[in-house]
Design a protein around this motif. Structure first.
Motif, mmCIF file in Angstrom:
data_model
loop_
_atom_site.group_PDB
_atom_site.id
_atom_site.type_symbol
_atom_site.label_atom_id
_atom_site.label_comp_id
_atom_site.label_asym_id
_atom_site.label_seq_id
_atom_site.Cartn_x
_atom_site.Cartn_y
_atom_site.Cartn_z
ATOM 1 N N UNK A 1 5.252 8.118 -4.919
ATOM 2 C CA UNK A 1 5.381 8.771 -6.216
ATOM 3 C C UNK A 1 6.633 8.284 -6.938
ATOM 4 N N UNK A 2 6.505 8.105 -8.233
ATOM 5 C CA UNK A 2 7.651 7.789 -9.085
ATOM 6 C C UNK A 2 7.669 8.847 -10.186
ATOM 7 N N UNK A 3 8.643 9.740 -10.097
ATOM 8 C CA UNK A 3 8.670 10.876 -11.020
ATOM 9 C C UNK A 3 10.101 11.173 -11.426
ATOM 10 N N UNK A 4 10.335 11.252 -12.705
ATOM 11 C CA UNK A 4 11.665 11.550 -13.260
ATOM 12 C C UNK A 4 12.714 10.534 -12.802
ATOM 13 N N UNK A 5 12.287 9.294 -12.494
ATOM 14 C CA UNK A 5 13.228 8.280 -12.017
ATOM 15 C C UNK A 5 13.439 8.324 -10.516
ATOM 16 N N UNK A 6 12.770 9.242 -9.822
ATOM 17 C CA UNK A 6 12.861 9.345 -8.362
ATOM 18 C C UNK A 6 11.674 8.621 -7.731
ATOM 19 N N UNK A 7 11.936 7.857 -6.676
ATOM 20 C CA UNK A 7 10.893 7.143 -5.940
ATOM 21 C C UNK A 7 10.840 7.743 -4.541
ATOM 22 N N UNK A 8 9.674 8.256 -4.165
ATOM 23 C CA UNK A 8 9.620 8.964 -2.885
ATOM 24 C C UNK A 8 8.195 9.035 -2.356
ATOM 25 N N UNK A 9 8.123 9.337 -1.069
ATOM 26 C CA UNK A 9 6.837 9.501 -0.390
ATOM 27 C C UNK A 9 6.904 10.636 0.632
ATOM 28 N N UNK A 10 8.117 11.023 0.991
ATOM 29 C CA UNK A 10 8.332 11.997 2.051
ATOM 30 C C UNK A 10 8.020 13.411 1.590
ATOM 31 N N UNK B 1 0.840 -1.212 0.000
ATOM 32 C CA UNK B 1 0.000 0.000 0.000
ATOM 33 C C UNK B 1 0.868 1.253 0.000
ATOM 34 N N UNK B 2 1.947 1.208 0.802
ATOM 35 C CA UNK B 2 2.867 2.350 0.852
ATOM 36 C C UNK B 2 3.488 2.580 -0.525
ATOM 37 N N UNK B 3 3.866 1.477 -1.181
ATOM 38 C CA UNK B 3 4.481 1.609 -2.510
ATOM 39 C C UNK B 3 3.471 2.153 -3.520
ATOM 40 N N UNK B 4 2.210 1.667 -3.415
ATOM 41 C CA UNK B 4 1.181 2.108 -4.354
ATOM 42 C C UNK B 4 0.875 3.602 -4.202
ATOM 43 N N UNK C 1 9.156 2.379 -0.129
ATOM 44 C CA UNK C 1 8.928 2.557 -1.575
ATOM 45 C C UNK C 1 10.168 2.262 -2.422
ATOM 46 N N UNK C 2 11.329 2.690 -1.952
ATOM 47 C CA UNK C 2 12.569 2.419 -2.697
ATOM 48 C C UNK C 2 12.874 0.927 -2.721
ATOM 49 N N UNK C 3 12.690 0.265 -1.580
ATOM 50 C CA UNK C 3 12.952 -1.182 -1.511
ATOM 51 C C UNK C 3 12.027 -1.931 -2.470
ATOM 52 N N UNK C 4 10.736 -1.615 -2.444
ATOM 53 C CA UNK C 4 9.777 -2.298 -3.318
ATOM 54 C C UNK C 4 10.068 -2.022 -4.795
ATOM 55 N N UNK C 5 10.448 -0.787 -5.104
ATOM 56 C CA UNK C 5 10.744 -0.431 -6.496
ATOM 57 C C UNK C 5 11.921 -1.252 -7.019
ATOM 58 N N UNK C 6 13.005 -1.288 -6.244
ATOM 59 C CA UNK C 6 14.193 -1.999 -6.722
ATOM 60 C C UNK C 6 14.046 -3.513 -6.566
#
Length: 472
Positions: free
Chosen positions: A154-163, A148-151, A341-346
């Motif tokens: 945000x993934x924008x311009x190759x950046x993965x973040x939520x903070x 849910x956190x990953x969903x 989010x970074x862990x799930x993305x990679x």
């Protein structure tokens, strides 16, 4: 003792025997039954007639129970406890016996108590099952929560973040892309300074006119850095390319020049770069003509440039030219909400890359969230890859050892050991710097290049200081 008194004592004994919820059995030194409680009889599963006709040893010999502590107590004259099974009733019983000695320290009686632990065993089994179910629910909850956190990230311009801090950073990046001012990117090793610089260029109008040209000032020897930046005419110096070479500053014309690790640029070269910024023209080494250049400078460093200025290692005027707009990337430990989010993305990235069916165990997330990430996002990517390819237990153990080492500020300062030898101090400093470099590089070759040593030297030093890392 009168008959009435004997009768009263018998009634008292009956009350005592049946008052306790445990089974009570009393025998003499010859194992003859003296008294027993109703609970004991029910545990054994025998009738009153059988208890009158048989001793406890008879019941044991005929296979009613698995063992009996009575004989051991009579032999040793010491208390004894055993776990026995009553086969007829199927009960598991904790039997505890105590001898009653006469004035000559001889056995007169043995008192045995029997406690049914079958229910306790059942409760333990139920508790284990409940814990297992609870862990299963917890694992499912962590998995659902992380997904849910990953969903919602945000993934924008190759950046993965939520903070919030990264959201503000992205907004600043978009603003900077619309203007042409020089930018100084500040941040620790591994936070993604190079990626941010490239994003700014790609979002700007310069991406349609010129290239994004990057140079790492820390990875190129001082005697070659000038020729890389400014280029040279043919025959400018011994060993030069006979056709000459276009410098990176010329190559970035109409585009963006990214000077990574600007704090490592030699002092004498800083003045030449300053002239380019002020005059907007460049001259190749060995040449006489100046060529106009239209470049935007984005620089980055993990050093404190103001401190470098105080130490006369960096030019103040150049600093002001580069630091028109400072942009600070927060370290990962200050924005922990971005970790999952970074862990799930990679994780998804490496599952596709290696075509494997494996997931990072949900119970690992707690440790990933509590880890300080000295190597920031670059280290996180490395850890995720290792968790999927290697034994997670060993990877987590390496992380714990790494954290213990890097959390000690006196490792490099030696504040608690001011009388140590110079060799010991140099060893500690070397180990600390080696760890820092290992955390900030992706390959063994890159590490050796940064340290300006052979690969074999890096391997030897890693063995010396018991440093482990799975390089590609």
């Amino acid at each position: 003792m009168t008959a009435a008194e004997q009768n009263n004592y018998k009634k008292l004994l009956d009350v005592i025997l049946n008052f306790s919820s445990d089974g009570i059995f009393i025998a003499d030194k010859n194992c003859n039954t003296i008294a027993y409680s109703e609970t004991y009889r029910l545990y054994l599963g025998a009738s009153k007639e059988q208890l009158k006709a048989m001793t406890i040893i008879d019941f044991y010999n005929e296979g009613w129970l698995s063992s009996v502590p009575l004989l051991e107590i009579i032999e040793t004259k010491k208390p004894c406890s055993q776990i026995i099974t009553y086969y007829k009733t199927g009960k598991e019983i904790l039997a505890t016996g105590t001898p009653v000695l006469d004035d000559n320290s001889q056995i007169s009686y043995v008192v045995l108590s029997f406690r049914d632990i079958s229910k306790l065993k059942e409760m333990e089994a139920e508790l284990r099952a409940s814990k297992k179910l609870l862990n299963q629910y917890r694992t499912e909850l962590i998995t659902l929560k992380s997904n849910k956190i990953f969903e919602t990230s945000k993934i924008k311009y190759g950046l993965v973040y939520r903070s919030k801090s990264m959201n503000q950073l992205v907004e600043l990046i978009e603003t900077l892309a619309r203007h042409d001012a020089n930018v100084l990117i500040l941040g620790e090793t591994g936070v993604g300074k190079s990626l941010i610089a490239e994003i700014i260029h790609n979002l700007s109008e310069r991406s349609n006119k010129g290239k994004f040209v990057k140079i790492d000032c820390s990875s190129i020897p001082e005697n070659l850095l000038e020729s890389e930046l400014f280029g040279y005419k043919k025959g400018a110096f011994t060993g030069a390319n006979v056709e000459g070479k276009v410098g990176l500053i010329e190559l970035a014309d109409k585009g963006t020049l990214f000077l990574d690790e600007i704090g490592e640029m030699p002092f004498n070269l800083q003045s030449k770069l300053l002239n380019v910024l002020e005059d907007k023209k460049v001259k190749r080494i060995g040449g006489t003509e100046y060529k106009p250049v239209d470049i935007r400078i984005i620089s980055a460093t993990n050093k404190n440039l103001e401190e470098q200025i105080r130490k006369n290692l960096f030019r103040r005027d150049l600093y002001y030219r580069l630091n028109v707009i400072p942009l600070t990337i927060p370290p990962l430990r200050e924005r922990r909400e971005d970790i999952i989010p970074l862990v799930k993305f990679y994780e998804n990235f490496f599952l596709k890359k290696y075509d494997i069916k494996k997931e990072i165990p949900p119970n690992v997330y707690e440790q990933l969230l509590n880890y300080d990430w000295p190597g920031n996002v670059r280290e996180l990517i490395n850890i995720v890859e290792r968790l999927l390819l290697l034994d997670p237990v060993l990877v987590l153990k390496d992380m714990e050892e790494q954290q213990e080492t890097l959390n000690l500020p006196d490792e490099i300062t030696g504040a608690e050991n001011t009388k140590e030898s110079l060799r010991d101090f140099m060893d500690r400093a070397e180990k600390y710097y080696l760890l820092e470099t290992i955390n900030s590089t992706r390959t063994l070759k890159e590490c050796a290049e940064v340290l300006d040593v052979d690969i074999s030297t890096v391997v030897r030093k890693m063995k010396k200081y018991n440093i482990r890392k799975s390089y590609k």
